[in-house]
Every structure is written in C-alpha cells, then in structure tokens.
Design a protein around this motif. Structure first.
Motif, PDB file in Angstrom:
ATOM      1  N   ASP A   1       0.808  -1.151  -0.161  1.00 17.10           N
ATOM      2  CA  ASP A   1      -0.073  -0.194   0.086  1.00 17.10           C
ATOM      3  C   ASP A   1       0.809   1.376   0.092  1.00 17.10           C
ATOM      4  O   ASP A   1       0.349   2.353  -0.170  1.00 17.10           O
ATOM      5  CB  ASP A   1      -0.950  -0.006   1.197  1.00 17.10           C
ATOM      6  CG  ASP A   1      -0.193   0.047   2.804  1.00 17.10           C
ATOM      7  OD1 ASP A   1      -0.189   0.959   3.343  1.00 17.10           O
ATOM      8  OD2 ASP A   1       0.551  -0.970   2.941  1.00 17.10           O
TER       9      ASP A   1
ATOM     10  N   ASP B   1      -7.183  -6.062  -3.146  1.00 15.97           N
ATOM     11  CA  ASP B   1      -8.367  -6.075  -4.103  1.00 15.97           C
ATOM     12  C   ASP B   1      -7.640  -5.810  -5.572  1.00 15.97           C
ATOM     13  O   ASP B   1      -7.914  -6.444  -6.414  1.00 15.97           O
ATOM     14  CB  ASP B   1      -9.463  -4.910  -3.934  1.00 15.97           C
ATOM     15  CG  ASP B   1     -10.223  -5.413  -2.707  1.00 15.97           C
ATOM     16  OD1 ASP B   1     -10.518  -6.350  -2.569  1.00 15.97           O
ATOM     17  OD2 ASP B   1     -10.725  -4.449  -1.915  1.00 15.97           O
TER      18      ASP B   1
ATOM     19  N   PRO C   1      -3.909  -1.697   5.130  1.00 16.94           N
ATOM     20  CA  PRO C   1      -5.049  -1.542   5.434  1.00 16.94           C
ATOM     21  C   PRO C   1      -6.015  -2.226   4.810  1.00 16.94           C
ATOM     22  O   PRO C   1      -5.717  -2.647   3.550  1.00 16.94           O
ATOM     23  CB  PRO C   1      -5.294   0.162   5.290  1.00 16.94           C
ATOM     24  CG  PRO C   1      -4.181   0.160   4.287  1.00 16.94           C
ATOM     25  CD  PRO C   1      -3.051  -0.840   4.301  1.00 16.94           C
ATOM     26  N   GLY C   2      -7.429  -2.463   5.474  1.00 12.61           N
ATOM     27  CA  GLY C   2      -8.444  -3.312   4.685  1.00 12.61           C
ATOM     28  C   GLY C   2      -8.171  -4.625   4.777  1.00 12.61           C
ATOM     29  O   GLY C   2      -7.857  -5.128   5.659  1.00 12.61           O
TER      30      GLY C   2
ATOM     31  N   SER D   1      -3.027  -2.718  -3.150  1.00 13.98           N
ATOM     32  CA  SER D   1      -3.918  -3.209  -2.062  1.00 13.98           C
ATOM     33  C   SER D   1      -4.286  -4.774  -2.665  1.00 13.98           C
ATOM     34  O   SER D   1      -3.765  -5.324  -3.538  1.00 13.98           O
ATOM     35  CB  SER D   1      -5.469  -2.374  -2.296  1.00 13.98           C
ATOM     36  OG  SER D   1      -6.036  -2.562  -3.455  1.00 13.98           O
TER      37      SER D   1
END
Length: 218
Positions: free
Chosen positions: A15, A41, A62-63, A39
């Motif tokens: 990230d 995704d 994150p995420g 990321s």
C-alpha cells in the motif's frame, strides 16, 4: 518454443508507493516484468488478467491485509500454485510468520531485508517458473506422435531439464526453505513427462506375415 524465452511477471503488492519503488530498484536489473498493486483487491484483479511467476506481498495493509489476500489467492484454481513471498515490518511476532505459512506463503522476509537475499530468492522462483514453462513446451510436443524423432528429442531435453532442477535444488539449500514444494512439483511433472516419452518409444510389434508362413504340404 517462445514460452521458454517469455519474461516472468512478478506481482508486487504494497500500500506504500515508496516500498513498491524500492522493490523495483532492487529487482530492476533482473529480466522481469514487474507489476504493481497497491491493495489486496487490486492484486486479485491483476491475477485475473495475467499469469505470474511470483507474488511479493506486504503482510500489513489497511483493509484486506496480506494474509487474507493470500488466502483468497490460494482458493482460486488458477492462482493456487503461484508462490508468495511475504514482506513485513513485523519481525518480532513469531505468529506473523506462522500466519504467513498457513495462508500459503512459500517464504517470509522481515523488513528491513537484505536486497541481495530478496534478489536471490526471487531468482530461484523465477528459475523454477522457467523450468515449468520448458516442461509445458515439451508436453506440447507429445501431441505430435507422427514424428519418430520426437521421443529422442524429448529425452535429450528432459536430461537438460533434470540438470537445471538439480542446480536449483542447490540454490534452494543456500537461500532457505522457500520454494521446496514448488521444486518437488516440478520433479513430479518431469517424471510424468518421462513416462509419457517412454510410451512414445514403444514400437508396436509387426503383424505376422501369414503368407510367409504358408508352406506347401505337397
């Protein structure tokens, strides 16, 4: 044989743009196609479009973090065999490395890592990927059973491939445990291919010449 000279694609997932830039600087001198993803995704989407020889995956994002991303990658039939090296700043928590291996990681490097060690590990996985591509090209030749020279040619190429895999085994011992499973998969596939080549070498027995055996009783 274009597959043999194809450049290996490496998916870099982090990230932080500065970390991706650092990875490109470390690996830039290798003959690789480096692909960025910021990321989990984005990494999953990239894996839908291209085939990769290796994934360098940041564990702490994150995420969707790296562990969850790896778990999803390993659930997909198309990507379950793509090796993953986890890169993380967490080097004091032993459970983090354990989670990485449970999630399907082939290796684990704590930041800050030695650039030369990373390069060496990446090169081993790339060499394994190239060996697999050579093997796939040999398997394609098996479809042409009409050429009597195919079996001899494949046996010669398999001998060269065996030597390359043995050399990779030595490199893996020096670099670490990562990639051992991938190496064993290559060895099993080579043996399966050798069995198939042996089948090509079997020459059907000639049909008996009934006329030649018909001796007159007179």
């Amino acid at each position: 044989m274009a597959l043999v000279t194809e450049r290996a694609k490496i998916l870099m997932v982090d990230d932080r743009p500065e970390n991706l830039l650092a990875l490109e600087a470390i690996l830039g001198s290798l003959d690789l196609d480096l692909v960025r993803a910021s990321s989990g995704d984005e990494a999953l989407r990239a894996l839908l479009k291209d085939d990769f020889a290796l994934i360098l995956l940041d564990a702490q994002m994150p995420g969707m973090d790296g562990f969850e991303t790896a778990t999803r990658i390993k659930r997909r039939t198309r990507t379950k065999d793509v090796p993953i090296i986890f890169l993380t700043a967490v080097d004091k928590d032993l459970s983090s490395s354990y989670r990485g291996y449970v999630a399907g990681g082939a290796d684990y490097l704590a930041k800050p890592f030695d650039p030369w060690i990373l390069r060496a590990k990446v090169q081993v996985f790339v060499d394994l990927w190239h060996a697999g591509r050579v093997q796939a090209a040999q398997a394609a030749l098996l479809r042409d059973r009409s050429d009597p020279k195919v079996a001899g040619s494949l046996r010669a190429r398999l001998s060269v491939l065996d030597e390359a895999v043995d050399a990779l085994a030595v490199e893996l011992e020096e670099v670490g445990p990562g990639g051992v499973a991938a190496l064993e998969r290559v060895r099993r596939e080579i043996e399966a291919l050798r069995d198939a080549v042996s089948g090509l070498s079997v020459v059907p027995a000639a049909a008996p010449d009934h006329d030649a055996g018909n001796v007159s009783a007179r």
